[in-house]
Design a protein around this motif. Structure first.
Motif, mmCIF file in Angstrom:
data_model
loop_
_atom_site.group_PDB
_atom_site.id
_atom_site.type_symbol
_atom_site.label_atom_id
_atom_site.label_comp_id
_atom_site.label_asym_id
_atom_site.label_seq_id
_atom_site.Cartn_x
_atom_site.Cartn_y
_atom_site.Cartn_z
ATOM 1 N N LYS A 75 -50.196 21.360 -12.964
ATOM 2 C CA LYS A 75 -50.116 21.397 -11.422
ATOM 3 C C LYS A 75 -51.694 21.575 -11.395
ATOM 4 C CE LYS A 75 -48.770 24.540 -7.592
ATOM 5 N NZ LYS A 75 -48.000 25.932 -7.417
ATOM 6 N N MET A 76 -52.646 22.185 -12.251
ATOM 7 C CA MET A 76 -53.978 22.257 -12.067
ATOM 8 C C MET A 76 -54.462 20.916 -12.089
ATOM 9 S SD MET A 76 -56.434 24.763 -11.444
ATOM 10 C CE MET A 76 -57.163 23.634 -10.047
ATOM 11 N N LEU A 77 -53.902 20.063 -13.064
ATOM 12 C CA LEU A 77 -54.428 18.509 -13.454
ATOM 13 C C LEU A 77 -54.232 17.881 -12.268
ATOM 14 C CD1 LEU A 77 -55.553 16.666 -15.371
ATOM 15 C CD2 LEU A 77 -53.109 16.191 -16.199
ATOM 16 N N LEU B 284 -60.264 22.051 0.792
ATOM 17 C CA LEU B 284 -59.785 21.568 -0.411
ATOM 18 C C LEU B 284 -60.323 22.493 -1.993
ATOM 19 C CD1 LEU B 284 -59.892 17.663 0.196
ATOM 20 C CD2 LEU B 284 -58.036 19.202 0.172
ATOM 21 N N ILE B 285 -61.760 22.473 -1.714
ATOM 22 C CA ILE B 285 -62.243 23.523 -2.641
ATOM 23 C C ILE B 285 -61.525 25.011 -2.750
ATOM 24 C CG2 ILE B 285 -64.362 24.387 -3.618
ATOM 25 C CD1 ILE B 285 -63.966 21.285 -4.329
ATOM 26 N N ALA C 137 -56.498 28.020 -9.264
ATOM 27 C CA ALA C 137 -56.985 28.378 -10.633
ATOM 28 C C ALA C 137 -57.032 29.675 -10.748
ATOM 29 C CB ALA C 137 -58.622 27.895 -10.450
ATOM 30 N N ILE C 138 -57.373 30.636 -9.740
ATOM 31 C CA ILE C 138 -56.879 32.059 -10.043
ATOM 32 C C ILE C 138 -55.292 32.360 -10.205
ATOM 33 C CG2 ILE C 138 -56.874 34.196 -8.815
ATOM 34 C CD1 ILE C 138 -59.516 33.110 -7.418
ATOM 35 N N ALA D 207 -61.628 28.985 -16.797
ATOM 36 C CA ALA D 207 -62.595 27.920 -17.036
ATOM 37 C C ALA D 207 -62.607 26.970 -15.670
ATOM 38 C CB ALA D 207 -62.351 27.174 -18.151
ATOM 39 N N THR D 208 -61.460 26.664 -15.133
ATOM 40 C CA THR D 208 -61.642 25.805 -13.870
ATOM 41 C C THR D 208 -62.134 26.844 -12.828
ATOM 42 O OG1 THR D 208 -59.863 24.459 -14.582
ATOM 43 C CG2 THR D 208 -60.259 24.441 -12.151
#
Length: 171
Positions: A5-7, A100-101, A108-109, A115-116
């Motif tokens: 999902k993060m990728l 978006l950020i 990420a949380i 790391a991300t």
């Protein structure tokens, strides 16, 4: 290693950053077409910044063992009614990028991807600067309204902007 999902979200952000670069290139072309070379130069720096942002995401995905997947970049708008309309569009776009950020940070949380999350904090700060810069120009353009002498003074001021690579993060 990045979770699936993060990728996907980071690859989507690479595309968004490349679109931003493309959008600002279209804005530069608009300013070139109306002989506002200083405004065009400001946009060229913005093009370079956004490309660099995209490459930061690209490099991060690779460093984390992910696979970068590049998708088509949407066609940007190419004409505006005035320099003010351009910078109002810049501000609106930067507010969108901020969202978006923020969504990436939330993800990420949620994924416990520290790391991300750490990587994204640079972009959180960068977006504060991006919105403030665009907002300041919008306000100045509103102040000068259609005054050509004010517009030419702003053109000279904006033409002084130069691209500088940010210092590498301390290791």
């Amino acid at each position: 290693m990045l979770k699936k999902k993060m990728l996907k979200a980071l690859n989507d952000q690479i595309n968004a950053e490349m679109y931003s670069s493309y959008l600002y290139l279209a804005m530069e072309a608009y300013f070139q077409s109306i002989s506002l070379k200083g405004f065009a130069a400001w946009m060229r720096v913005q093009v370079q910044e956004e490309m660099m942002h995209g490459m930061k995401f690209y490099d991060f995905v690779n460093e984390r063992g992910g696979k970068v997947t590049l998708e088509a970049i949407a066609k940007p708008e190419t004409s505006w009614n005035s320099p003010l309309a351009v910078f109002e569009a810049v501000l609106k776009h930067e507010e969108h990028v901020t969202s978006l950020i923020n969504d990436l940070v939330d993800l990420a949380i949620g994924e416990k991807d520290h790391a991300t999350n750490n990587f994204l904090q640079w972009f959180v700060s960068e977006q504060v600067e991006e919105e403030a810069s665009a907002g300041e120009i919008v306000e100045k353009l509103k102040l000068i309204k259609g005054d050509t002498s004010g517009l030419f003074m702003m053109d000279a001021e904006l033409g002084k902007r130069v691209f500088t690579m940010p210092a590498p993060a301390a290791e």
